[in-house]
Design a protein around this motif. Structure first.
Motif, PDB file in Angstrom:
ATOM      1  N   ALA A  33       0.829  -1.210   0.000  1.00 33.42           N
ATOM      2  CA  ALA A  33       0.000   0.000   0.000  1.00 33.42           C
ATOM      3  C   ALA A  33       0.860   1.254   0.000  1.00 33.42           C
ATOM      4  CB  ALA A  33      -0.919   0.004   1.219  1.00 33.42           C
ATOM      5  N   VAL A  38      -4.573  -0.230  -7.508  1.00 31.35           N
ATOM      6  CA  VAL A  38      -4.808   0.655  -6.371  1.00 31.35           C
ATOM      7  C   VAL A  38      -6.097   0.270  -5.654  1.00 31.35           C
ATOM      8  CG1 VAL A  38      -5.196   3.047  -5.685  1.00 31.35           C
ATOM      9  CG2 VAL A  38      -3.564   2.528  -7.503  1.00 31.35           C
ATOM     10  N   ALA A  54      -6.334  -0.838  -1.796  1.00 30.07           N
ATOM     11  CA  ALA A  54      -7.117  -0.006  -0.876  1.00 30.07           C
ATOM     12  C   ALA A  54      -8.133  -0.845  -0.101  1.00 30.07           C
ATOM     13  CB  ALA A  54      -7.832   1.094  -1.655  1.00 30.07           C
ATOM     14  N   THR A  66      -6.346  -3.173   2.363  1.00 29.68           N
ATOM     15  CA  THR A  66      -5.798  -2.409   3.484  1.00 29.68           C
ATOM     16  C   THR A  66      -6.877  -2.136   4.530  1.00 29.68           C
ATOM     17  OG1 THR A  66      -4.137  -1.355   2.070  1.00 29.68           O
ATOM     18  CG2 THR A  66      -4.663  -0.249   4.133  1.00 29.68           C
ATOM     19  N   ILE A  67      -8.053  -1.740   4.081  1.00 27.61           N
ATOM     20  CA  ILE A  67      -9.159  -1.448   5.003  1.00 27.61           C
ATOM     21  C   ILE A  67      -9.727  -2.732   5.607  1.00 27.61           C
ATOM     22  CG2 ILE A  67     -11.508  -0.548   5.150  1.00 27.61           C
ATOM     23  CD1 ILE A  67     -10.681   1.490   2.958  1.00 27.61           C
ATOM     24  N   GLY A  89      -1.785  -5.334  -0.239  1.00 28.15           N
ATOM     25  CA  GLY A  89      -2.561  -4.528   0.703  1.00 28.15           C
ATOM     26  C   GLY A  89      -2.920  -5.260   1.969  1.00 28.15           C
ATOM     27  N   ARG A 126      -4.345   2.285   9.008  1.00 29.82           N
ATOM     28  CA  ARG A 126      -4.714   1.521   7.813  1.00 29.82           C
ATOM     29  C   ARG A 126      -6.011   2.054   7.201  1.00 29.82           C
ATOM     30  NH1 ARG A 126      -2.739  -4.440   7.442  1.00 29.82           N
ATOM     31  NH2 ARG A 126      -4.334  -4.434   5.809  1.00 29.82           N
ATOM     32  N   GLY A 155      -6.165   3.460   3.519  1.00 30.17           N
ATOM     33  CA  GLY A 155      -7.070   2.854   2.544  1.00 30.17           C
ATOM     34  C   GLY A 155      -7.986   3.881   1.908  1.00 30.17           C
ATOM     35  N   LEU A 156      -8.487   4.801   2.726  1.00 24.30           N
ATOM     36  CA  LEU A 156      -9.353   5.860   2.192  1.00 24.30           C
ATOM     37  C   LEU A 156      -8.574   6.775   1.254  1.00 24.30           C
ATOM     38  CD1 LEU A 156     -11.397   6.760   5.410  1.00 24.30           C
ATOM     39  CD2 LEU A 156     -12.219   5.532   3.381  1.00 24.30           C
ATOM     40  N   LEU A 158      -6.024   5.866  -0.592  1.00 26.61           N
ATOM     41  CA  LEU A 158      -5.832   5.123  -1.833  1.00 26.61           C
ATOM     42  C   LEU A 158      -7.113   5.086  -2.660  1.00 26.61           C
ATOM     43  CD1 LEU A 158      -3.637   2.170  -0.534  1.00 26.61           C
ATOM     44  CD2 LEU A 158      -2.917   4.004  -2.071  1.00 26.61           C
ATOM     45  N   LEU A 159      -8.254   4.970  -1.987  1.00 29.91           N
ATOM     46  CA  LEU A 159      -9.526   5.025  -2.718  1.00 29.91           C
ATOM     47  C   LEU A 159      -9.690   6.385  -3.395  1.00 29.91           C
ATOM     48  CD1 LEU A 159     -12.032   3.221  -0.287  1.00 29.91           C
ATOM     49  CD2 LEU A 159     -11.183   2.387  -2.498  1.00 29.91           C
ATOM     50  N   TYR A 214      -7.530   6.363  -6.412  1.00 28.12           N
ATOM     51  CA  TYR A 214      -8.102   5.529  -7.477  1.00 28.12           C
ATOM     52  C   TYR A 214      -9.215   6.251  -8.221  1.00 28.12           C
ATOM     53  CZ  TYR A 214     -10.709   1.781  -9.737  1.00 28.12           C
ATOM     54  OH  TYR A 214     -11.371   1.016 -10.661  1.00 28.12           O
TER      55      TYR A 214
END
Length: 273
Positions: free
Chosen positions: A25, A119, A123, A126-127, A169, A259, A263-264, A266-267, A270
């Motif tokens: 990530a 991605v 993401a 990761t979440i 991730g 995390r 993750g947010l 990365l979202l 994306y």
């Protein structure tokens, strides 16, 4: 490579290899957000070697006793019976836990490279696996203080969890600590087992990449490569030390929160592409 690039990538590898926050990530962010080029295979090998040296140095006493314990369990010395103490059981637990990831990596490596290194996948993983870690930490029972108490079935379960970490991730350390907590290990014991069982996989990954590097040939900037290896080693060693010292007190919640935020982010990356 620019010095700032070397510093960032080596620190990312050193810190995220052992923290339960997903190295993949973090490694995707410099290329996706900053537009930095791929670091190259030689640099990738170097930072893996750095993290391997770090874990071997930090747990040097454990690894020497694990090796001796394993030898005693398989070799009958003259005038002595085979002995299977705590370190020999732990050595076999590490062997058992390594097998699922090796098999899964051999069978699924191409599929993962083609379909899962995006991605969005990183993401979501990761979440999702961060939340699983949080639940495991909250529901932990701490029945076992030693790794060898969980037996070969427990080692196999942790090994299967490690195989799931091939999904980018997920975080290898995160999901193996999660599995250890679910089996009843203390936070410290789960983290110790996760770090000890990382060595065979990091070694295997480093050897695989080294063979690939030899096949391709390389005129890599070896000064940058050596610097990357040294920085990743130092950062990984410090990371392991601090994590082992603090984990019993702080728990997994800070890493879970991190995390979720990552993750947010990365979202957001994306959906902005």
């Amino acid at each position: 490579m620019a010095l700032s690039y070397i510093l960032l990538l080596a620190l990312i590898q050193g810190l995220t290899e052992f923290l339960p926050i997903s190295s993949s990530a973090h490694l995707i962010l410099p290329s996706q957000v900053l537009g930095w080029p791929d670091q190259g295979l030689a640099f990738d090998v170097a930072v893996h070697v750095g993290t391997l040296v770090a874990v071997l140095l930090y747990f040097r006493r454990d690894f020497s006793l694990l090796f001796l314990g394993w030898l005693r369990s398989v070799i009958s010395l003259p005038g002595r019976e085979r002995r299977s103490g705590g370190y020999s059981r732990m050595a076999w637990a590490i062997v058992i836990a390594t097998i699922p990831a090796v098999i899964a990596g051999w069978l699924l490596n191409s599929f993962i490279d083609i379909y899962l290194r995006s991605v969005l996948v990183i993401a979501i993983a990761t979440i999702f696996f961060g939340l699983i870690l949080w639940v495991a930490d909250l529901k932990r029972t701490e029945k076992f203080r030693r790794v060898d108490d969980i037996g070969w079935r427990g080692a196999l379960i942790v090994g299967m969890a490690q195989a799931i970490a091939l999904i980018p991730g997920t975080s290898r350390s995160g999901i193996t600590i999660t599995a250890g907590l679910m089996l009843g290990l203390t936070r410290r014991a789960a983290a110790r087992f996760s770090f000890l069982m990382s060595a065979p996989l990091i070694l295997a990954a480093g050897l695989f990449k080294t063979l690939e590097l030899i096949e391709q040939g390389s005129d890599a900037p070896w000064g940058d490569v050596a610097l990357g290896a040294g920085l990743s080693c130092v950062s990984a060693y410090l990371c392991i030390h601090l994590f082992m010292e603090l984990i019993s007190r702080i728990g997994m919640t800070p890493f879970v929160i991190y995390r979720l935020l990552l993750g947010l982010l990365l979202l957001g990356v994306y959906f902005s592409l």
